[in-house]
Design an enzyme around this catalytic site. Structure first.
Site, PDB file in Angstrom:
ATOM      1  N   ASN A  10     -44.770 -20.785  31.454  1.00  0.00           N
ATOM      2  CA  ASN A  10     -43.581 -20.662  30.610  1.00  0.00           C
ATOM      3  C   ASN A  10     -42.461 -20.104  31.481  1.00  0.00           C
ATOM      4  O   ASN A  10     -42.490 -18.929  31.843  1.00  0.00           O
ATOM      5  CB  ASN A  10     -43.878 -19.716  29.433  1.00  0.00           C
ATOM      6  CG  ASN A  10     -42.641 -19.361  28.638  1.00  0.00           C
ATOM      7  OD1 ASN A  10     -41.606 -20.030  28.729  1.00  0.00           O
ATOM      8  ND2 ASN A  10     -42.728 -18.300  27.846  1.00  0.00           N
ATOM      9  N   LYS A  12     -39.423 -19.625  30.682  1.00  0.00           N
ATOM     10  CA  LYS A  12     -38.423 -18.851  29.925  1.00  0.00           C
ATOM     11  C   LYS A  12     -37.009 -19.329  30.318  1.00  0.00           C
ATOM     12  O   LYS A  12     -36.836 -20.506  30.559  1.00  0.00           O
ATOM     13  CB  LYS A  12     -38.622 -17.352  30.166  1.00  0.00           C
ATOM     14  CG  LYS A  12     -40.081 -16.930  29.978  1.00  0.00           C
ATOM     15  CD  LYS A  12     -40.255 -15.461  29.960  1.00  0.00           C
ATOM     16  CE  LYS A  12     -41.740 -15.128  29.860  1.00  0.00           C
ATOM     17  NZ  LYS A  12     -41.979 -13.732  29.572  1.00  0.00           N
ATOM     18  N   HIS A  93     -43.037 -17.379  20.176  1.00  0.00           N
ATOM     19  CA  HIS A  93     -43.150 -16.456  21.320  1.00  0.00           C
ATOM     20  C   HIS A  93     -42.532 -15.102  20.951  1.00  0.00           C
ATOM     21  O   HIS A  93     -41.528 -15.040  20.235  1.00  0.00           O
ATOM     22  CB  HIS A  93     -42.436 -17.054  22.537  1.00  0.00           C
ATOM     23  CG  HIS A  93     -42.745 -16.310  23.803  1.00  0.00           C
ATOM     24  ND1 HIS A  93     -42.109 -15.147  24.137  1.00  0.00           N
ATOM     25  CD2 HIS A  93     -43.653 -16.551  24.787  1.00  0.00           C
ATOM     26  CE1 HIS A  93     -42.607 -14.708  25.294  1.00  0.00           C
ATOM     27  NE2 HIS A  93     -43.537 -15.545  25.707  1.00  0.00           N
ATOM     28  N   GLU A  95     -40.727 -13.145  22.536  1.00  0.00           N
ATOM     29  CA  GLU A  95     -39.319 -12.947  22.900  1.00  0.00           C
ATOM     30  C   GLU A  95     -38.398 -13.580  21.861  1.00  0.00           C
ATOM     31  O   GLU A  95     -37.292 -13.079  21.613  1.00  0.00           O
ATOM     32  CB  GLU A  95     -39.065 -13.495  24.315  1.00  0.00           C
ATOM     33  CG  GLU A  95     -39.666 -12.544  25.350  1.00  0.00           C
ATOM     34  CD  GLU A  95     -40.064 -13.177  26.654  1.00  0.00           C
ATOM     35  OE1 GLU A  95     -39.678 -14.318  26.932  1.00  0.00           O
ATOM     36  OE2 GLU A  95     -40.799 -12.503  27.409  1.00  0.00           O
ATOM     37  N   GLU A 163     -50.822 -12.798  22.831  1.00  0.00           N
ATOM     38  CA  GLU A 163     -49.976 -12.183  23.846  1.00  0.00           C
ATOM     39  C   GLU A 163     -49.492 -10.817  23.354  1.00  0.00           C
ATOM     40  O   GLU A 163     -48.473 -10.742  22.650  1.00  0.00           O
ATOM     41  CB  GLU A 163     -48.754 -13.059  24.114  1.00  0.00           C
ATOM     42  CG  GLU A 163     -49.072 -14.434  24.638  1.00  0.00           C
ATOM     43  CD  GLU A 163     -47.916 -14.975  25.465  1.00  0.00           C
ATOM     44  OE1 GLU A 163     -48.144 -15.276  26.630  1.00  0.00           O
ATOM     45  OE2 GLU A 163     -46.801 -15.051  24.942  1.00  0.00           O
ATOM     46  N   GLY A 169     -44.764  -9.323  30.974  1.00  0.00           N
ATOM     47  CA  GLY A 169     -43.820  -8.991  32.041  1.00  0.00           C
ATOM     48  C   GLY A 169     -43.866  -7.547  32.500  1.00  0.00           C
ATOM     49  O   GLY A 169     -42.964  -7.091  33.197  1.00  0.00           O
ATOM     50  N   SER A 208     -48.952 -10.741  31.705  1.00  0.00           N
ATOM     51  CA  SER A 208     -49.174 -10.261  33.076  1.00  0.00           C
ATOM     52  C   SER A 208     -50.408 -10.864  33.745  1.00  0.00           C
ATOM     53  O   SER A 208     -51.111 -10.183  34.486  1.00  0.00           O
ATOM     54  CB  SER A 208     -49.223  -8.728  33.088  1.00  0.00           C
ATOM     55  OG  SER A 208     -47.981  -8.199  32.660  1.00  0.00           O
TER      56      SER A 208
HETATM   57  C1  PEP Z   1     -45.146 -14.859  28.441  1.00  0.00           C
HETATM   58  O1  PEP Z   1     -43.956 -14.651  28.356  1.00  0.00           O
HETATM   59  O2  PEP Z   1     -45.669 -15.703  27.683  1.00  0.00           O
HETATM   60  C2  PEP Z   1     -45.918 -14.130  29.421  1.00  0.00           C
HETATM   61  C3  PEP Z   1     -47.201 -14.086  29.269  1.00  0.00           C
HETATM   62  O3  PEP Z   1     -45.210 -13.519  30.429  1.00  0.00           O
HETATM   63  P1  PEP Z   1     -45.813 -12.769  31.706  1.00  0.00           P
HETATM   64  O4  PEP Z   1     -46.930 -13.626  32.254  1.00  0.00           O
HETATM   65  O5  PEP Z   1     -44.678 -12.643  32.656  1.00  0.00           O
HETATM   66  O6  PEP Z   1     -46.336 -11.442  31.246  1.00  0.00           O
END
Ligand code: PEP
Length: 248
Positions: A10, A12, A93, A95, A163, A169, A208
């Site tokens: 992803n 973003k 998601h 975000e 998630e 992140g 992460s």
């Molecule tokens: C995400 O935004 O779906 C995500 C898992 O981000 P990251 O891997 O950077 O933690």
């Protein structure tokens, strides 16, 4: 039943036409791993050039609108991203929940719109840090699943992604026990909602994931792959995750 692992990236609000060069090595790694599925969600503007550049790779959107058309300035429908070359979309998601105030009901409507328009769906759920600290992680995830998973969901088009927001992140991840516990709860909730079809639905872990921890996280029971943000931006970081999944 055996579920094929899925490693999905992803980007973003990152990337450019120049960055699409990263996808060449990702597509090559995907082709070298025929036992798993690999996918990449990119910003709307990059869907068509990405799909044209690496036709063997599943390119997707990061969001779609719940309506098929109409007076929704600035929004993009599932049919539009499909026409641009997307094969799937992420919905719900964290975000978008945090930045745009989206709810689980919105994620449900977006998943339905995506399916109606022939897209695969990765629907996200996950608790905040405060919710986990208050001992409410399980209940929050169960409620999100209950409100957002369409009745007709099945593994042919639907994937769930757990998630935890506090792991996105941040470099922090839950313990393998915590991940196993939530994924088992998620699977049980899916069974309550869609019956035996739940056994074919992939449940990804996201938050992460890196080349260093992928082998450990992807080996957890009921973890059927990873949704990867930061580490999907370069092939150097993403390919080791694909390779770790392929080795399992
Ligand atoms: C995400 O935004 O779906 C995500 C898992 O981000 P990251 O891997 O950077 O933690």
């Amino acid at each position: 039943m055996a579920r094929r692992k899925l490693v999905a990236g992803n980007w973003k609000m990152n990337g450019s036409r120049a960055a699409l060069a990263e996808l060449d090595a990702v597509a090559a790694a995907a082709q070298a791993a025929p036992g798993i599925d690999v996918a990449m969600a990119v910003p709307f503007t990059l869907i068509a050039p990405a799909a044209e550049r690496v036709p063997s790779l599943s390119i997707g959107a990061e969001d779609v609108h719940e309506r098929d058309s109409g007076a929704h300035t600035g929004c993009v429908s599932a049919g539009m991203v499909k026409e641009a070359g997307a094969r799937f979309t992420i919905v719900g998601h964290s975000e978008r929940r945090a930045d745009q105030g989206e709810t689980s009901q919105d994620a449900w409507a977006k998943a339905a719109a995506a399916h109606r328009n022939g897209l695969q769906v990765i629907l996200c759920c996950g608790e905040t840090e405060a919710e986990r600290n208050a001992g409410r992680a399980e209940r929050v995830v169960q409620a999100q699943i209950e409100k957002s998973v369409p009745d007709n969901a099945d593994g042919s088009w639907f994937t769930l992604a757990y998630e935890p927001r506090w792991a996105i992140g941040t470099g922090q991840t839950p313990t393998v026990e915590e991940i196993a516990s939530i994924h088992a709860i998620a699977r049980a909730k899916l069974r309550m909602l869609i019956g035996d079809a739940a056994d074919e639905v992939r449940i990804l872990y996201g938050g992460s994931v890196t080349g260093d921890n992928a082998a450990t996280l992807l080996a957890v029971e009921n973890v059927d792959g990873a949704l990867v943000g930061g580490a999907s931006l370069t092939a150097a970081k993403f390919v080791p995750i694909i390779e770790a999944a392929a080795r399992l």
